[in-house]
Each structure stands twice: as structure tokens, then as C-alpha cells.
Design a protein around this motif. Sequence first.
Motif, PDB file in Angstrom:
ATOM      1  N   ALA A   1      24.993  16.272   1.011  1.00  0.00           N
ATOM      2  CA  ALA A   1      26.128  17.363   0.856  1.00  0.00           C
ATOM      3  C   ALA A   1      25.330  17.875  -1.063  1.00  0.00           C
ATOM      4  CB  ALA A   1      26.802  17.856   1.105  1.00  0.00           C
ATOM      5  N   ARG A   2      26.758  16.834  -2.102  1.00  0.00           N
ATOM      6  CA  ARG A   2      26.955  17.459  -2.977  1.00  0.00           C
ATOM      7  C   ARG A   2      25.384  16.730  -3.688  1.00  0.00           C
ATOM      8  NH1 ARG A   2      31.548  15.892  -1.817  1.00  0.00           N
ATOM      9  NH2 ARG A   2      31.167  13.460  -2.316  1.00  0.00           N
ATOM     10  N   ARG A   3      24.692  14.708  -3.101  1.00  0.00           N
ATOM     11  CA  ARG A   3      23.039  14.288  -3.492  1.00  0.00           C
ATOM     12  C   ARG A   3      22.166  15.430  -3.484  1.00  0.00           C
ATOM     13  NH1 ARG A   3      22.533   8.743  -1.836  1.00  0.00           N
ATOM     14  NH2 ARG A   3      24.122   8.603  -3.131  1.00  0.00           N
ATOM     15  N   TRP A   4      22.241  16.070  -2.707  1.00  0.00           N
ATOM     16  CA  TRP A   4      20.963  16.952  -2.158  1.00  0.00           C
ATOM     17  C   TRP A   4      21.090  18.573  -2.349  1.00  0.00           C
ATOM     18  CZ3 TRP A   4      20.043  14.052   3.446  1.00  0.00           C
ATOM     19  CH2 TRP A   4      19.171  13.079   3.231  1.00  0.00           C
ATOM     20  N   ASN A   5      22.360  18.521  -3.183  1.00  0.00           N
ATOM     21  CA  ASN A   5      22.087  20.152  -3.856  1.00  0.00           C
ATOM     22  C   ASN A   5      22.280  21.093  -1.881  1.00  0.00           C
ATOM     23  OD1 ASN A   5      22.901  19.752  -6.224  1.00  0.00           O
ATOM     24  ND2 ASN A   5      20.302  19.467  -5.977  1.00  0.00           N
ATOM     25  N   GLN A   6      23.234  20.263  -0.839  1.00  0.00           N
ATOM     26  CA  GLN A   6      23.139  21.494   0.056  1.00  0.00           C
ATOM     27  C   GLN A   6      24.513  21.440   0.220  1.00  0.00           C
ATOM     28  OE1 GLN A   6      21.403  19.044   2.986  1.00  0.00           O
ATOM     29  NE2 GLN A   6      19.044  19.052   2.840  1.00  0.00           N
ATOM     30  N   VAL A   7      25.823  21.782  -0.263  1.00  0.00           N
ATOM     31  CA  VAL A   7      26.744  22.332  -0.250  1.00  0.00           C
ATOM     32  C   VAL A   7      27.156  23.835   0.489  1.00  0.00           C
ATOM     33  CG1 VAL A   7      28.775  23.011  -1.761  1.00  0.00           C
ATOM     34  CG2 VAL A   7      27.735  20.719  -2.298  1.00  0.00           C
ATOM     35  N   THR A   8      27.498  23.471   1.476  1.00  0.00           N
ATOM     36  CA  THR A   8      27.121  25.141   1.991  1.00  0.00           C
ATOM     37  C   THR A   8      28.528  25.659   2.215  1.00  0.00           C
ATOM     38  OG1 THR A   8      27.546  24.068   3.897  1.00  0.00           O
ATOM     39  CG2 THR A   8      25.083  24.590   2.735  1.00  0.00           C
ATOM     40  N   ARG A   9      29.281  26.919   2.649  1.00  0.00           N
ATOM     41  CA  ARG A   9      30.126  27.293   3.244  1.00  0.00           C
ATOM     42  C   ARG A   9      30.589  26.692   4.139  1.00  0.00           C
ATOM     43  NH1 ARG A   9      27.973  30.501  -0.563  1.00  0.00           N
ATOM     44  NH2 ARG A   9      29.391  31.930  -2.035  1.00  0.00           N
ATOM     45  N   LEU A  10      29.841  26.752   5.004  1.00  0.00           N
ATOM     46  CA  LEU A  10      29.562  25.658   6.492  1.00  0.00           C
ATOM     47  C   LEU A  10      30.091  25.063   6.703  1.00  0.00           C
ATOM     48  CD1 LEU A  10      29.826  26.258  10.072  1.00  0.00           C
ATOM     49  CD2 LEU A  10      27.285  25.807   9.772  1.00  0.00           C
ATOM     50  N   GLY A  11      29.607  24.236   5.870  1.00  0.00           N
ATOM     51  CA  GLY A  11      30.667  23.099   5.019  1.00  0.00           C
ATOM     52  C   GLY A  11      31.563  22.389   4.551  1.00  0.00           C
ATOM     53  N   GLN A  12      31.626  23.479   3.707  1.00  0.00           N
ATOM     54  CA  GLN A  12      33.132  23.873   2.978  1.00  0.00           C
ATOM     55  C   GLN A  12      34.247  24.534   4.292  1.00  0.00           C
ATOM     56  OE1 GLN A  12      32.377  26.230   0.279  1.00  0.00           O
ATOM     57  NE2 GLN A  12      32.893  24.224  -1.700  1.00  0.00           N
ATOM     58  N   VAL A  13      33.931  24.609   5.413  1.00  0.00           N
ATOM     59  CA  VAL A  13      34.793  24.519   6.372  1.00  0.00           C
ATOM     60  C   VAL A  13      34.783  24.023   7.359  1.00  0.00           C
ATOM     61  CG1 VAL A  13      35.893  26.216   8.471  1.00  0.00           C
ATOM     62  CG2 VAL A  13      35.101  27.137   5.806  1.00  0.00           C
ATOM     63  N   LEU A  14      34.029  23.822   8.125  1.00  0.00           N
ATOM     64  CA  LEU A  14      33.710  22.062   8.653  1.00  0.00           C
ATOM     65  C   LEU A  14      34.010  21.138   8.661  1.00  0.00           C
ATOM     66  CD1 LEU A  14      32.264  22.906  11.489  1.00  0.00           C
ATOM     67  CD2 LEU A  14      30.059  21.918  10.967  1.00  0.00           C
ATOM     68  N   ASP A  15      33.729  20.544   7.527  1.00  0.00           N
ATOM     69  CA  ASP A  15      34.473  19.550   7.331  1.00  0.00           C
ATOM     70  C   ASP A  15      35.797  19.332   7.179  1.00  0.00           C
ATOM     71  OD1 ASP A  15      33.441  16.624   5.890  1.00  0.00           O
ATOM     72  OD2 ASP A  15      34.498  17.306   4.564  1.00  0.00           O
ATOM     73  N   PRO A  16      36.134  20.012   7.261  1.00  0.00           N
ATOM     74  CA  PRO A  16      37.785  19.743   6.358  1.00  0.00           C
ATOM     75  C   PRO A  16      38.311  20.171   7.832  1.00  0.00           C
ATOM     76  CG  PRO A  16      37.773  21.366   4.653  1.00  0.00           C
ATOM     77  CD  PRO A  16      35.803  20.845   5.374  1.00  0.00           C
ATOM     78  N   PHE A  17      37.753  21.160   8.797  1.00  0.00           N
ATOM     79  CA  PHE A  17      38.179  21.128   9.906  1.00  0.00           C
ATOM     80  C   PHE A  17      38.134  20.258  10.985  1.00  0.00           C
ATOM     81  CE2 PHE A  17      37.301  23.130  14.563  1.00  0.00           C
ATOM     82  CZ  PHE A  17      38.409  23.729  14.405  1.00  0.00           C
ATOM     83  N   ALA A  18      37.370  19.471  11.107  1.00  0.00           N
ATOM     84  CA  ALA A  18      36.566  18.157  11.809  1.00  0.00           C
ATOM     85  C   ALA A  18      37.295  17.282  11.236  1.00  0.00           C
ATOM     86  CB  ALA A  18      35.362  18.031  11.376  1.00  0.00           C
ATOM     87  N   ASP A  19      38.472  16.353   9.847  1.00  0.00           N
ATOM     88  CA  ASP A  19      39.141  15.685   9.150  1.00  0.00           C
ATOM     89  C   ASP A  19      40.756  16.102  10.226  1.00  0.00           C
ATOM     90  OD1 ASP A  19      37.392  15.045   8.034  1.00  0.00           O
ATOM     91  OD2 ASP A  19      38.113  15.933   5.590  1.00  0.00           O
ATOM     92  N   ARG A  20      41.458  17.538  10.203  1.00  0.00           N
ATOM     93  CA  ARG A  20      42.655  17.701  10.909  1.00  0.00           C
ATOM     94  C   ARG A  20      42.158  17.804  12.649  1.00  0.00           C
ATOM     95  NH1 ARG A  20      42.251  17.584   6.364  1.00  0.00           N
ATOM     96  NH2 ARG A  20      43.423  19.334   4.808  1.00  0.00           N
ATOM     97  N   LEU A  21      41.157  17.669  12.338  1.00  0.00           N
ATOM     98  CA  LEU A  21      41.158  17.523  14.516  1.00  0.00           C
ATOM     99  C   LEU A  21      41.221  16.901  14.590  1.00  0.00           C
ATOM    100  CD1 LEU A  21      37.932  20.374  15.120  1.00  0.00           C
ATOM    101  CD2 LEU A  21      41.033  20.317  15.701  1.00  0.00           C
ATOM    102  N   TYR A  22      40.531  15.613  13.377  1.00  0.00           N
ATOM    103  CA  TYR A  22      40.729  14.125  13.781  1.00  0.00           C
ATOM    104  C   TYR A  22      42.032  13.565  13.095  1.00  0.00           C
ATOM    105  CZ  TYR A  22      35.571  12.550  15.517  1.00  0.00           C
ATOM    106  OH  TYR A  22      34.834  12.441  15.875  1.00  0.00           O
ATOM    107  N   ILE A  23      42.900  13.964  12.760  1.00  0.00           N
ATOM    108  CA  ILE A  23      43.950  13.202  12.612  1.00  0.00           C
ATOM    109  C   ILE A  23      44.939  13.741  13.329  1.00  0.00           C
ATOM    110  CG2 ILE A  23      45.613  14.016  11.122  1.00  0.00           C
ATOM    111  CD1 ILE A  23      44.070  14.066   8.742  1.00  0.00           C
ATOM    112  N   LEU A  24      44.724  15.286  14.108  1.00  0.00           N
ATOM    113  CA  LEU A  24      45.449  15.408  15.191  1.00  0.00           C
ATOM    114  C   LEU A  24      45.518  14.852  16.155  1.00  0.00           C
ATOM    115  CD1 LEU A  24      47.249  17.902  15.692  1.00  0.00           C
ATOM    116  CD2 LEU A  24      45.927  19.265  16.790  1.00  0.00           C
ATOM    117  N   THR A  25      43.982  15.130  16.726  1.00  0.00           N
ATOM    118  CA  THR A  25      43.917  14.278  17.774  1.00  0.00           C
ATOM    119  C   THR A  25      44.586  13.023  18.127  1.00  0.00           C
ATOM    120  OG1 THR A  25      41.978  15.564  18.658  1.00  0.00           O
ATOM    121  CG2 THR A  25      41.904  13.170  19.683  1.00  0.00           C
TER     122      THR A  25
END
Length: 192
Positions: free
Chosen positions: A59-83
Amino acid sequence: MASGHVVSDRVLTIPNGLSLLRLLLLPVFAVLILGGRDGWALLVLVVSSASDYLDGNLARRWNQVTRLGQVLDPFADRLYILTTLLGLAHRDLVPWWLVVVLLARDLVLVATVPVLARMGHTVLPVHFLGKAGTFCLLGAFPLLLLAEVSTTLAGPAGAVGWALALWGTGLYWWAGVLYLVQLVRLRRSERP
């Protein structure tokens, strides 16, 4: 994501696709860890961790930083931690107090969402301590699973896994306190 990058509203990007893939692998991971299929669960967790690193980097290298990614990425992290925590605790491989301590931090931060929304904000910027805590926790769990899979590596993997789990828990809470401080400062700065 890192500052200095333009944040877009795009949805269809490769980094967002990788985050979505991580979310799609989550039920597979849950079934594997609850079923005691630790080798396969470890493999899915390693693939997920690699895609977590890759999506942010791309995302940083290809300039594809998105609002969705800023929410989706930490959300996925939290779900993996919880699971992972719930799966390991269900099997008595980690104590339930660890689940409660980590879940309590996330619940405290979820409680700040309405306050942020009233102020016209969606999320606070990710703090490096939060990233470090998440990194430690996401590193701890594969090692704790490895300790279950390999009798040869059980001792060292378990010791390092527990060290990372405890260190990550401390960093996770420290970052949570910093988020709360950040919220208070933001509120004070926006008062008329």
C-alpha cells in the motif's frame, strides 16, 4: 498506514484484497485451532501474518493507502488475535485472564468510537506502540502453536512465545492509554 501518503477512497486495490483474503482465512483458522490441527493452524497463521506485512508494505510502495485499508487491516489483526486467544484458551494452552486483559483493552477503545464520531472523526492515527504490541502478539501466537506442534522446539518456542505475549500485552495496553490521551487532547483542542 504511514503518514506522507495520500489516503484514497479506492476499494479495489491489491493491499485491500490481501486484507480481505486474511479475513476469509479466519474461519478456516478458527476451525483448525479449535480442532487441535495445530500444524495447519500454524500454516494459516503464518500466511496471514505474511499477508499482513505485505499489504501494508505494498500500500505504501504503490501509493494505494486507502481509508478502507486503514480500517480493514487493524480489524483483521484484532480478529486474528481474538480468535487465536479464544482457541488457545478453549484448549487450556493460555490462561483465560490473558483473553480478558486483551479483550478489555479493545472494549475500552471501542467505547471511544461514539465520542470520535460526535467529533467528526472515524479513527485515531495508529501509534507505533500499538503496532509494536500487535506485532509481538502476532509473533507470540505462532510460537505458542509451534510449541504444541514440535517437541524439539517446544521449550524455546514456548519461552519466546510467552515473552512476546506478555511484552505485547503490555505494549498493547500502553498504546491504548496513549490513544485515550490522544482522544482527550483532540477533544480539548476542538472545544470552542
